[in-house]
Design a protein around this motif. Sequence first.
Motif, PDB file in Angstrom:
ATOM      1  N   UNK A   1       1.972   7.053   3.453  1.00  0.00           N
ATOM      2  CA  UNK A   1       0.914   7.111   2.450  1.00  0.00           C
ATOM      3  C   UNK A   1      -0.341   7.842   2.871  1.00  0.00           C
ATOM      4  N   UNK A   2      -0.261   8.595   3.976  1.00  0.00           N
ATOM      5  CA  UNK A   2      -1.431   9.344   4.453  1.00  0.00           C
ATOM      6  C   UNK A   2      -1.047  10.802   4.702  1.00  0.00           C
ATOM      7  N   UNK A   3      -2.014  11.700   4.547  1.00  0.00           N
ATOM      8  CA  UNK A   3      -1.824  13.092   4.958  1.00  0.00           C
ATOM      9  C   UNK A   3      -1.999  13.146   6.468  1.00  0.00           C
ATOM     10  N   UNK A   4      -0.949  13.571   7.173  1.00  0.00           N
ATOM     11  CA  UNK A   4      -1.030  13.636   8.630  1.00  0.00           C
ATOM     12  C   UNK A   4      -1.196  15.064   9.129  1.00  0.00           C
TER      13      UNK A   4
ATOM     14  N   UNK B   1       0.846  -1.189   0.000  1.00  0.00           N
ATOM     15  CA  UNK B   1       0.000   0.000   0.000  1.00  0.00           C
ATOM     16  C   UNK B   1       0.885   1.244   0.000  1.00  0.00           C
ATOM     17  N   UNK B   2       0.912   1.953  -1.136  1.00  0.00           N
ATOM     18  CA  UNK B   2       1.749   3.141  -1.275  1.00  0.00           C
ATOM     19  C   UNK B   2       1.007   4.382  -0.784  1.00  0.00           C
TER      20      UNK B   2
ATOM     21  N   UNK C   1       7.315   7.916   1.941  1.00  0.00           N
ATOM     22  CA  UNK C   1       5.986   8.315   2.423  1.00  0.00           C
ATOM     23  C   UNK C   1       4.961   8.443   1.309  1.00  0.00           C
ATOM     24  N   UNK C   2       5.421   8.435   0.048  1.00  0.00           N
ATOM     25  CA  UNK C   2       4.490   8.503  -1.083  1.00  0.00           C
ATOM     26  C   UNK C   2       4.457   9.836  -1.793  1.00  0.00           C
ATOM     27  N   UNK C   3       5.401  10.736  -1.496  1.00  0.00           N
ATOM     28  CA  UNK C   3       5.372  12.088  -2.062  1.00  0.00           C
ATOM     29  C   UNK C   3       5.471  12.071  -3.593  1.00  0.00           C
ATOM     30  N   UNK C   4       6.498  11.414  -4.117  1.00  0.00           N
ATOM     31  CA  UNK C   4       6.699  11.400  -5.565  1.00  0.00           C
ATOM     32  C   UNK C   4       5.584  10.651  -6.279  1.00  0.00           C
ATOM     33  N   UNK C   5       5.092   9.588  -5.661  1.00  0.00           N
ATOM     34  CA  UNK C   5       3.967   8.853  -6.238  1.00  0.00           C
ATOM     35  C   UNK C   5       2.740   9.744  -6.324  1.00  0.00           C
TER      36      UNK C   5
END
Length: 231
Positions: free
Chosen positions: A215-218, A19-20, A42-46
């Motif tokens: 992979x989540x906005x915190x 899970x990205x 953390x998934x920024x570039x994705x």
Amino acid sequence: MIKLSDIHLTLKSDAGPVNILRGIDLTVQQGETVGIVGPSGSGKSTLMSIMAGLELPTSGSVEIVGQKFENLDEDALARFRRANIGIVFQSFHLIPTMTALENVAIPLELAGEKDAFSAAADRLEAVGLADRATHYPAQLSGGEQQRVALARAMSTTPRILLADEPTGNLDGKTGEIIIDLMFRLHEKEGTTMVLITHDDALARKCTHQVRLEDGRVVSRETSQEEVLAGE
């Protein structure tokens, strides 16, 4: 301008699904600048790739400038991206066998611009490289290559500029020059800008800061200047 709703991206692997992105909700208004920060992985570039239509989510909705990406095939996505989105990558992605001018002219030629090279020359002048137009990427410094990449990204006057670690391959002083240039172009043309960065100080230059973890906005914060301007 940018609306992401419940974005998930899951990739298959030999060890099972990975899970990205895990339910990203993000809205960016016209003219805003947003710095997206977070640790590696953390998934920024994705997330930026999904905003650009370079990668499609497993589920969720992507809406850019009023256009939902799930309604577009690959060719339509490419045409939409060419007309609306400029992208600056960390590694420049210049074509080594083309001059600076030719690199900047590529998107203009693809868009059918009749005076592509004249417009490209104007863009190079805007980033301070008019005298380097006939030089090839190998003849340019890293900072100059990134300025060419920025000129290319802005050549078609996109409504949105996405930048993935635009200073990652540059020394501190050169990186500051590139960032100042990006913000000056943003202010001049009103481009909505999203920066992917590991640098909290750079993110704080933006009107909003979004932090990703796993992979989540915190968190999402608004710069103090924007808060004061709204009072």
